[in-house]
Scaffold this motif. Sequence first.
Motif, PDB file in Angstrom:
ATOM      1  N   ILE A  49      42.449  30.877  32.053  1.00  0.00           N
ATOM      2  CA  ILE A  49      43.047  31.095  33.478  1.00  0.00           C
ATOM      3  C   ILE A  49      42.730  32.129  34.030  1.00  0.00           C
ATOM      4  O   ILE A  49      42.729  33.396  33.624  1.00  0.00           O
ATOM      5  CB  ILE A  49      44.663  30.930  33.205  1.00  0.00           C
ATOM      6  N   THR A  50      42.138  32.066  35.372  1.00  0.00           N
ATOM      7  CA  THR A  50      41.862  33.363  36.026  1.00  0.00           C
ATOM      8  C   THR A  50      42.044  33.051  37.559  1.00  0.00           C
ATOM      9  O   THR A  50      41.950  31.968  38.079  1.00  0.00           O
ATOM     10  CB  THR A  50      40.276  33.616  35.818  1.00  0.00           C
ATOM     11  N   HIS A  51      42.523  34.233  38.307  1.00  0.00           N
ATOM     12  CA  HIS A  51      42.372  34.366  39.870  1.00  0.00           C
ATOM     13  C   HIS A  51      40.894  34.958  40.332  1.00  0.00           C
ATOM     14  O   HIS A  51      40.794  34.687  41.594  1.00  0.00           O
ATOM     15  CB  HIS A  51      43.492  35.109  40.381  1.00  0.00           C
ATOM     16  N   ARG A  52      40.265  35.389  39.509  1.00  0.00           N
ATOM     17  CA  ARG A  52      38.961  35.957  40.026  1.00  0.00           C
ATOM     18  C   ARG A  52      37.805  34.793  39.679  1.00  0.00           C
ATOM     19  O   ARG A  52      37.476  34.262  38.888  1.00  0.00           O
ATOM     20  CB  ARG A  52      38.601  36.931  39.179  1.00  0.00           C
ATOM     21  N   LEU A  53      37.812  33.932  40.805  1.00  0.00           N
ATOM     22  CA  LEU A  53      37.092  32.727  40.717  1.00  0.00           C
ATOM     23  C   LEU A  53      35.777  32.761  40.454  1.00  0.00           C
ATOM     24  O   LEU A  53      35.019  31.921  39.996  1.00  0.00           O
ATOM     25  CB  LEU A  53      37.346  31.968  42.188  1.00  0.00           C
ATOM     26  N   ALA A  54      35.011  33.810  40.564  1.00  0.00           N
ATOM     27  CA  ALA A  54      33.519  34.199  40.164  1.00  0.00           C
ATOM     28  C   ALA A  54      33.444  33.987  38.710  1.00  0.00           C
ATOM     29  O   ALA A  54      32.607  33.614  38.046  1.00  0.00           O
ATOM     30  CB  ALA A  54      32.989  35.418  40.434  1.00  0.00           C
ATOM     31  N   ASN A  55      34.695  34.394  37.905  1.00  0.00           N
ATOM     32  CA  ASN A  55      34.661  34.212  36.298  1.00  0.00           C
ATOM     33  C   ASN A  55      34.486  32.810  36.094  1.00  0.00           C
ATOM     34  O   ASN A  55      33.940  32.230  34.921  1.00  0.00           O
ATOM     35  CB  ASN A  55      35.756  34.872  35.750  1.00  0.00           C
ATOM     36  N   ALA A  56      34.833  31.879  36.955  1.00  0.00           N
ATOM     37  CA  ALA A  56      34.828  30.364  36.768  1.00  0.00           C
ATOM     38  C   ALA A  56      33.462  29.838  36.511  1.00  0.00           C
ATOM     39  O   ALA A  56      33.068  28.617  35.968  1.00  0.00           O
ATOM     40  CB  ALA A  56      35.600  29.534  37.362  1.00  0.00           C
ATOM     41  N   ALA A  57      32.500  30.539  36.940  1.00  0.00           N
ATOM     42  CA  ALA A  57      31.191  30.268  36.767  1.00  0.00           C
ATOM     43  C   ALA A  57      30.431  29.910  35.498  1.00  0.00           C
ATOM     44  O   ALA A  57      29.717  29.184  35.175  1.00  0.00           O
ATOM     45  CB  ALA A  57      29.909  31.179  37.479  1.00  0.00           C
TER      46      ALA A  57
END
Length: 150
Positions: A89-97
């Motif tokens: 779960i993240t709010h740093r959307l770049a990490n979702a890559a």
Amino acid sequence: MKPPATPAPTPSSRPSPTAWTPRWPAPGGGGHDLSGGQWQRLAVARGFHRDAPVVVMDEPTSALDARAEHQLFTRLRTLAHGRAATVFITHRLANAAVADRVIVLHNGHVAESGTYQELLAAGSRFAELKDLQDRRTDGTPATASAGTPR
């Protein structure tokens, strides 16, 4: 002779099973606590060390510096190999890559789902939020390498 009775521990005198604050030995005695990032790395390592088919990580890099965050996400696929699922779960959307599938929640419901690239290409809520995170504080779009706008 009978030994004196030991009073039963009261709720306030018993240590909490979750209250563990170890002190690590330091040269010259005493101790030092771990930093927030060190505790976070320890928690992530423990999560992957356990033989569990599913690992859930909530903001696994929030207290890590940029280098440690990069190391974690570049090793995530290796660490997740053989598990049914690794959810982060993240709010740093770049990490979702690094994710195989991105699920965007809004007001407690799944708003959209797809790969990172699919969601960006669709101009979705995810793409809008990612763009907001990429903007500099003055509101102008962030730039990719060589000054090319995104």
